[in-house]
Design an enzyme around this catalytic site. Structure first.
Site, mmCIF file in Angstrom:
data_model
loop_
_atom_site.group_PDB
_atom_site.id
_atom_site.type_symbol
_atom_site.label_atom_id
_atom_site.label_comp_id
_atom_site.label_asym_id
_atom_site.label_seq_id
_atom_site.Cartn_x
_atom_site.Cartn_y
_atom_site.Cartn_z
ATOM 1 C CG HIS A 198 45.576 37.073 34.054
ATOM 2 N ND1 HIS A 198 44.901 37.859 34.942
ATOM 3 C CD2 HIS A 198 46.771 36.811 34.633
ATOM 4 C CE1 HIS A 198 45.652 38.080 36.011
ATOM 5 N NE2 HIS A 198 46.779 37.451 35.859
ATOM 6 C CG HIS A 427 47.235 36.826 42.986
ATOM 7 N ND1 HIS A 427 46.438 36.052 42.169
ATOM 8 C CD2 HIS A 427 48.314 37.166 42.238
ATOM 9 C CE1 HIS A 427 47.017 35.914 40.981
ATOM 10 N NE2 HIS A 427 48.143 36.577 40.994
#
Length: 545
Positions: A198, A427
């Site tokens: 990630h 985000h």
């Protein structure tokens, strides 16, 4: 297929859109905003006496605002009072002592995009020097789109894409990179199916300098258009002089910790970058690295990653703050939520809050601080620039939520009127400890890590080991490292003040403070729930596939 360059060169006067679909205009690349309009000619929107840098920074925002007027109707009122003074890109970057930015948002008032903001074309611009090679660490890639964001003269240079070792990801990237002989792939190996790669980072090596960019956006077009993202842009680190001993001179051990993180990949391609990093003087790095790597970390490694790394730094003298009291809240803001346990005390208000609420040994015992969480409710998503489509980037499932309903009492809405980004769905992932009046900041974290044990780690075996499933990377800002006595100041609007020596530095918190608690009718967004009763900002409904 690449387009043929326009034969008229910089003297091109054509305005017909079809002309720009047939011919490329690379000299205009840095004169327009990073958008799907990036091959449209840029007619200066300011007077003819303005400098080229100011013209470049204006980015023909008036044209884009006109085209997107309907989309941004809700955001106009919140940004009308914002400063619209033109400033150059260089001046804007040099005036930001934190090197912390939000990404530009399509359809927003130009003052929003002039405030402490940056786009991917600007990050990769040739103005920083002659690029030699780069590495991109991320979860998602759109290779053709990414290549197009580099200046044309850099698109053939060596590039490394570091991605997660999952069959579908590997197959897709191998197909997308096949036409490009200059791109290599490196797999980030995972220990189990619940982990992800990630991390979102760029390493950019120029002729005589190197830059590290740690951010929150996937390398896909959607993530750089209408969302709120965060970027930490390092200084341009110079090479050590020939008579200098190469060593980590940063007050935060930035170089040491970044190399430690990169070594965890156990990859020859990544190790190449570890050796390169050793050659650069990173003494100007004023942030701490907070990384996560998959594994069960024990012994001396217990405090090297995840929330235990944060706990260790916050317990050090670097984090000493005479003003901080036990009632200073911890705020977490994120775009995804994992399974946190049946009770809040199990992890969320247990080990995790203890790490985020740690202070140097001033109190005889740890006192649990208030916890406040920021995550979009259904209405926030419905009214966003993207509408319900934004919810595809907010992966929180209803089945997980039903097992941890206690979470709702901590939740607050996504509001960013002061930064003009209320409708730009978040985000970004950020964590803070702030004063009860929400005006002072003890610390700030910008990271890829969402609210999950996979990202931050979970203690096991009577707290003797930390289990982490994912790769994550973030940076920690502490006031003392920036020359502040105790705290950063919360910025009230589109301004970042302070020179890092005398004046208080205002931190660009991406959401509004004070926070707005969920109302009685508000529910956290869950991406696998149907929302059909009320259409979104585009007149669409949401039916999960």
């Amino acid at each position: 297929m690449p387009l043929e360059e326009c034969k008229y060169g910089p003297a091109c006067y054509r305005k017909n859109p079809s002309h720009f679909q047939e011919f490329s205009h690379p000299w205009l690349e840095e004169a327009v905003m990073d958008s799907d309009e990036s091959k449209k000619p840029c007619t200066p929107c300011i007077n003819e006496d303005a400098t080229p840098e100011i013209i470049e920074d204006q980015n023909c925002a008036k044209d884009e605002i006109h085209l997107n007027k309907r989309k941004r109707s809700d955001s106009t009122s919140s940004s009308n009072s914002l400063s619209k003074s033109p400033i150059t890109k260089t001046a804007r970057i040099q005036s930001n002592p934190l090197n912390m930015y939000l990404t530009k948002v399509k359809g927003m008032d130009e003052s929003v995009n002039n405030f402490c903001s940056i786009g991917i074309i600007e990050i990769l611009s040739s103005k920083w020097g002659q690029l030699q090679e780069s590495a991109q660490f991320n979860y998602m890639f759109e290779v053709e789109w990414l290549i197009d964001k580099y200046p044309p003269c850099f698109r053939h240079l060596p590039m490394l894409l570091v991605h997660q070792d999952k069959r579908e990801t590997t197959a897709q990237l191998e197909a997308e990179t096949a036409p490009y002989g200059n791109i290599d792939l490196a797999k980030a190996r995972l220990n189990d199916a619940f982990g992800t790669h990630h991390t979102k980072m760029m390493l950019l090596r120029y002729e005589d300098t190197l830059r590290v960019v740690i951010h929150t956006a996937n390398l896909i077009e959607q993530d750089w258009r209408e969302k709120t993202q965060g970027v930490w842009l390092s200084p341009l680190f110079p090479l050590f002089k020939e008579d200098e001993e190469p060593r980590d001179k940063s007050p935060t051990k930035f170089q040491t910790d970044l190399i430690l993180y990169l070594r965890s990949y156990k990859s020859k391609a990544v190790d190449h970058w570890c050796e390169l990093l050793k050659k650069y003087d990173m003494s100007e790095a004023k942030v701490f690295i907070i990384g996560s790597t998959p594994g069960r970390h024990t012994g001396a490694d217990l405090h090297k990653f995840g929330h235990m790394k944060l706990r260790k730094i916050l317990s050090s003298n670097h984090a000493t703050c005479e003003n901080v009291q036990a009632n200073w809240p911890v705020i977490g803001q994120f775009s995804s939520i994992g399974s946190l346990g049946a009770k809040s005390e199990a992890w969320l208000q247990g080990e995790f809050l203890q790490s985020l609420g740690t202070t140097p040994k001033r109190f005889t015992a740890f006192t649990k601080p208030p916890l406040k969480l920021v995550f979009p409710c259904v209405e926030d998503v419905r009214n966003s620039l993207e509408g319900y489509k934004a919810g595809g980037s907010l992966p929180y499932s209803d089945s997980t939520h039903q097992k941890q309903l206690y979470l709702t009492k901590f939740l607050h809405r996504w509001k960013s009127d002061k930064k003009g980004r209320t409708r730009a769905s978040p985000h970004i992932k950020s964590y803070f400890r702030v004063s009860p009046d929400m005006k002072q900041i003890h610390y700030a974290v910008l990271t890829s890590a969402n609210l999950s044990k996979a990202a931050w780690g979970g203690l096991e075996k009577q707290s003797s080991q930390l289990c982490i499933r994912s790769y994550e990377l973030g940076v920690l800002f502490l006031p003392k490292i920036f020359g502040q006595q105790d705290t950063f100041v919360v910025s009230d609007g589109l301004v970042v003040d302070g020179d890092g020596e005398k004046d208080p530095i205002s931190f660009p918190v991406p959401f509004d403070l004070p926070l707005t608690r969920y109302g009685d009718e508000d529910q956290p967004w869950r991406w696998d729930v149907c929302y059909k009763s009320i259409p979104d900002s585009h007149g669409d409904v949401w039916i999960p596939s």
